[in-house]
Write a protein that holds these residues in place. Structure first.
Motif, PDB file in Angstrom:
ATOM      1  N   THR A 159       0.827  -1.205   0.000  1.00  0.00           N
ATOM      2  CA  THR A 159       0.000   0.000   0.000  1.00  0.00           C
ATOM      3  C   THR A 159       0.862   1.257   0.000  1.00  0.00           C
ATOM      4  N   GLY A 160       1.851   1.262   0.898  1.00  0.00           N
ATOM      5  CA  GLY A 160       2.748   2.412   0.970  1.00  0.00           C
ATOM      6  C   GLY A 160       3.468   2.636  -0.347  1.00  0.00           C
ATOM      7  N   SER A 161       3.963   1.549  -0.949  1.00  0.00           N
ATOM      8  CA  SER A 161       4.684   1.683  -2.218  1.00  0.00           C
ATOM      9  C   SER A 161       3.770   2.226  -3.308  1.00  0.00           C
ATOM     10  N   ALA A 162       2.508   1.766  -3.303  1.00  0.00           N
ATOM     11  CA  ALA A 162       1.566   2.251  -4.319  1.00  0.00           C
ATOM     12  C   ALA A 162       1.370   3.752  -4.160  1.00  0.00           C
ATOM     13  N   THR A 163       1.261   4.211  -2.914  1.00  0.00           N
ATOM     14  CA  THR A 163       1.111   5.653  -2.674  1.00  0.00           C
ATOM     15  C   THR A 163       2.319   6.410  -3.182  1.00  0.00           C
ATOM     16  N   ILE A 164       3.494   5.899  -2.852  1.00  0.00           N
ATOM     17  CA  ILE A 164       4.726   6.571  -3.266  1.00  0.00           C
ATOM     18  C   ILE A 164       4.812   6.614  -4.790  1.00  0.00           C
ATOM     19  N   PHE A 165       4.442   5.508  -5.428  1.00  0.00           N
ATOM     20  CA  PHE A 165       4.460   5.474  -6.882  1.00  0.00           C
ATOM     21  C   PHE A 165       3.489   6.497  -7.457  1.00  0.00           C
ATOM     22  N   LEU A 166       2.275   6.501  -6.913  1.00  0.00           N
ATOM     23  CA  LEU A 166       1.244   7.396  -7.445  1.00  0.00           C
ATOM     24  C   LEU A 166       1.668   8.855  -7.326  1.00  0.00           C
ATOM     25  N   MET A 195      -7.467   6.075  -7.410  1.00  0.00           N
ATOM     26  CA  MET A 195      -6.539   5.678  -6.355  1.00  0.00           C
ATOM     27  C   MET A 195      -6.587   6.635  -5.177  1.00  0.00           C
ATOM     28  N   GLN A 196      -7.742   7.248  -4.946  1.00  0.00           N
ATOM     29  CA  GLN A 196      -7.919   8.210  -3.853  1.00  0.00           C
ATOM     30  C   GLN A 196      -7.403   7.724  -2.523  1.00  0.00           C
ATOM     31  N   ARG A 197      -7.780   6.479  -2.234  1.00  0.00           N
ATOM     32  CA  ARG A 197      -7.429   5.864  -0.960  1.00  0.00           C
ATOM     33  C   ARG A 197      -5.933   6.022  -0.685  1.00  0.00           C
ATOM     34  N   TYR A 198      -5.136   5.863  -1.750  1.00  0.00           N
ATOM     35  CA  TYR A 198      -3.692   5.881  -1.557  1.00  0.00           C
ATOM     36  C   TYR A 198      -3.158   7.279  -1.320  1.00  0.00           C
ATOM     37  N   TRP A 199      -3.434   8.181  -2.250  1.00  0.00           N
ATOM     38  CA  TRP A 199      -2.778   9.476  -2.099  1.00  0.00           C
ATOM     39  C   TRP A 199      -3.318  10.283  -0.942  1.00  0.00           C
ATOM     40  N   ARG A 200      -4.585  10.022  -0.562  1.00  0.00           N
ATOM     41  CA  ARG A 200      -5.121  10.793   0.564  1.00  0.00           C
ATOM     42  C   ARG A 200      -4.348  10.494   1.832  1.00  0.00           C
ATOM     43  N   SER A 201      -4.035   9.204   2.039  1.00  0.00           N
ATOM     44  CA  SER A 201      -3.243   8.880   3.226  1.00  0.00           C
ATOM     45  C   SER A 201      -1.844   9.462   3.086  1.00  0.00           C
ATOM     46  N   GLY A 202      -1.330   9.477   1.851  1.00  0.00           N
ATOM     47  CA  GLY A 202       0.022   9.992   1.624  1.00  0.00           C
ATOM     48  C   GLY A 202       0.154  11.456   1.959  1.00  0.00           C
ATOM     49  N   ILE A 203      -0.806  12.272   1.471  1.00  0.00           N
ATOM     50  CA  ILE A 203      -0.656  13.701   1.725  1.00  0.00           C
ATOM     51  C   ILE A 203      -0.899  14.045   3.182  1.00  0.00           C
ATOM     52  N   THR A 204      -1.779  13.288   3.834  1.00  0.00           N
ATOM     53  CA  THR A 204      -2.008  13.611   5.249  1.00  0.00           C
ATOM     54  C   THR A 204      -0.754  13.285   6.047  1.00  0.00           C
ATOM     55  N   LEU A 205      -0.137  12.163   5.732  1.00  0.00           N
ATOM     56  CA  LEU A 205       1.116  11.825   6.399  1.00  0.00           C
ATOM     57  C   LEU A 205       2.136  12.917   6.167  1.00  0.00           C
ATOM     58  N   GLY A 206       2.245  13.323   4.896  1.00  0.00           N
ATOM     59  CA  GLY A 206       3.232  14.337   4.539  1.00  0.00           C
ATOM     60  C   GLY A 206       3.006  15.622   5.296  1.00  0.00           C
TER      61      GLY A 206
END
Lengths: 321, 298
Positions: B212-219, B284-295
């Motif tokens: 999941t994390g890798s998919a977010t990073i890729f996206l 792929m909302q699920r992925y990047w939404r968690s990514g930007i909040t983490l960031g």
């Protein structure tokens, strides 16, 4: 990097290793740590080449000056000139003019964007979550649009030829020229707001969701109105993430480049070639061809940006990292 | 983390935080939200409508409503203009994006995983470098990078875009946070006890748990690469190597310089470049939404 997928012979008996491994087999531990460190090697090799080396090159370049001999013909001679480039940069009225222009813009626009994001997040927080979820997706469309596409859209919206905005303002008797020098910053500011409010709102909204809901009930029992709850409970809760996003926004805005560059295509008289600091640096390097001076300007800009961030961290007393 | 909480709450109380707002409050709230919704969507609507118009209608009809439908003609014009150069730009953008981001994901996930899972000498320094590089303004790097790439002979080649994209400090940081959350150290210990080497443990356990994390990073990396402008502008010269964004910029300039009017093409080109990225982000909302909040919480 060699990838060993083969099963390796055990260096220590499994029974011993199953315990607290930190105290068993020091040599084996070290091998594990070394292998762990090897995972980071590709990144750090690249990091050194593509980040550390350029920084060092910028520092060294800035200390030299390239001068054409004679009448500008013939080969350029590069001589060591110490801090001459920096001295020139410190007295470069155009560069500082562009920096002040952008700094003033950032100080006005970023807080406005943050305030709007906060208000919208509070509004969104007060409707049913299922509805909020649907609205949120539509409000994120600007964030999903590539920056260049967003700029193109607004360039055409502002355009007196194809855009609907000029006739719209005419209805109210306002003769608005979005490319004029009076309005250009409003135009760019609106473009930035359009691209970033939805995203910032999402961050604030996320922070609001983390507020324990019981607090609201206690506040209500104590007779607090919804407005009071928003102002005295919700806002303080998200203050930190607001400050953080503001700092990042101001730092980013000091380096604004592509938006004004695209506006320059439409209105070269208003948006001059040294309109923003990065445009000045870009112009020095690729139009004038003075890479040494461009490097010095880059360093000055980096120092200013670093100083601004440092002051903000001091004021908020918390580093964002 | 916030998402799971929100999902659980949805079932036990869908009530808004503001208990039962009064009627005036409700009207105010909805007016604000609807106005902002229009503000967010209307410009894209304008782009969509404009893309369906002929060049002449673009100047003479209301920008916010349809005139004669010419979308397919416009798209055909876009893809055939100057020997399909736009198609070439699309292919380039896709190539740079995929190649650069695949490499970046592998390198940065491995690095973040190691920073989260191992204690080794120099780890603190490496973390310091990553945090410090967040603070280095991109402005400082561009000019010397250009000089460096000139020396490496990669200016005006795809390598100048692809290779530097591999090394993203922010992705390493994200990967580290994901690894801390997704890979239990006990599992790695168990793998070691079973005789798996460190590399094997990474590929069979670590990398899989971090999908999941890798998919977010890729996206996030891919979207960044697709949207990038300054890099291609500085490092690419020949228009056969350009990306969509650079190409659109060059067409915008042509409108000003010459008598040819490419406005219609720029508008259709903009929407063609917008659609895949919006589709990708929506799916792929699920992925990047968690990514930007983490960031944002870093």
């Amino acid at each position: 990097m060699s990838l060993e997928l083969k099963q390796k012979p055990l260096t220590t008996p499994p029974a011993e290793r199953a315990g607290d491994v930190r105290f068993s087999g020091g040599r084996w531990r070290r091998t594990v740590a070394l292998k762990g460190a090897s995972f980071t090697m590709p990144f750090f090799a690249g990091f050194v080449v593509f980040t550390v080396v350029p920084v060092i090159m910028a520092l060294s370049k800035s200390l030299y000056t390239a001068k054409s001999s004679g009448l500008g013909f013939g080969a350029k001679t590069v001589t060591f000139s110490g801090f001459e480039n920096f001295d020139r940069a410190l007295h470069d009225a155009k560069f500082w003019g562009s920096l002040w222009r952008v700094a003033l813009f950032a100080i006005v626009v970023i807080p406005l964007i943050q305030f709007t994001s906060l208000v919208l997040a509070l509004l969104l927080d007060s409707v049913r979550r299922r509805v909020a979820g649907k609205l949120r997706i539509a409000m994120l469309v600007p964030y999903m649009s590539p920056g260049i596409v967003a700029t193109l859209i607004w360039i055409y919206l502002y355009s007196p030829d194809v855009g609907p905005l000029t006739p719209f303002f005419k209805l109210f008797g306002i003769d608005a020229n979005f490319y004029s020098s009076e309005l250009i910053w409003v135009s760019v500011g609106n473009l930035m707001a359009w691209g970033s409010i939805g995203f910032n709102m999402l961050i604030v909204y996320g922070a609001l969701q983390a507020v324990p809901r019981d607090i609201f009930d206690s506040a209500r029992v104590d007779g607090a109105s919804e407005w009071r709850i928003a102002w005295s409970i919700k806002v303080p809760y998200v203050r930190r993430s607001l400050v953080l996003v503001s700092i990042l926004g101001i730092i980013g805005t000091l380096q604004i480049f592509s938006e004004p560059l695209l506006f320059r295509s439409m209105t070269p008289e208003t948006v001059t070639k040294d309109f923003t600091p990065i445009m000045t640096i870009y112009n020095q390097a690729f139009a004038v061809g003075d890479f040494n001076y461009a490097a010095a300007l880059s360093i000055v800009l980096a120092l200013v940006v670093g100083l601004v961030s440092a002051i903000f961290y001091k004021l908020t007393n918390k580093a964002p990292t | 983390m916030t998402t799971t909480v929100a999902v659980r709450r949805r079932y036990d109380d869908d009530l808004p935080a503001g208990h039962h707002p009064s009627k005036t409050s409700r009207i105010l709230i909805w007016t604000g939200l609807v106005l902002f919704l229009i503000y967010s969507v209307a410009p894209v609507w304008f782009l969509v409508v404009s893309a369906t118009k002929s060049q002449r209608d673009l100047y003479t009809t209301n920008g916010l409503w349809f005139a004669d439908f010419h979308l397919f003609d416009n798209v055909r014009d876009l893809f055939t203009y100057r020997d399909s150069i736009f198609l070439r730009w699309m292919a380039n953008t896709l190539l740079y994006g995929v190649a650069g981001t695949v490499g970046m994901t592998v390198i940065c996930v491995a690095c973040g995983y190691a920073l989260a899972m191992y204690q080794f000498r120099g780890r603190g320094i490496l973390m310091g470098c990553i945090i410090a590089s967040f603070l280095i303004p991109g402005a400082l790097l561009t000019i010397p990078s250009f000089l460096l790439y000139t020396r490496l002979h990669i200016v005006d080649t795809p390598w100048a875009i692809i290779v530097p994209h591999f090394f993203s400090a922010f992705s390493v940081y994200l990967a580290k946070v994901y690894a801390e959350g997704a890979v239990p150290p006990e599992l790695l210990e168990a793998a070691r006890v079973d005789g798996a080497g460190e590399y094997r443990a990474f590929f069979t356990i670590g990398a899989r748990l971090m999908t999941t994390g890798s998919a977010t990073i890729f996206l996030l990396g891919f979207v960044g690469s697709w949207n990038s402008f300054f890099g291609p502008l500085v490092f690419l010269r020949g228009e056969q190597k350009w990306t969509i964004m650079l190409g659109l910029y060059s067409w915008l300039n042509i409108k000003v310089d010459q008598s040819v009017d490419l406005t219609g093409l720029v508008i259709v080109g903009a929407i063609v470049s917008l659609i895949p990225i919006v589709a990708l982000m929506l799916s792929m909302q699920r992925y990047w939404r968690s990514g930007i909040t983490l960031g944002s919480l870093k």
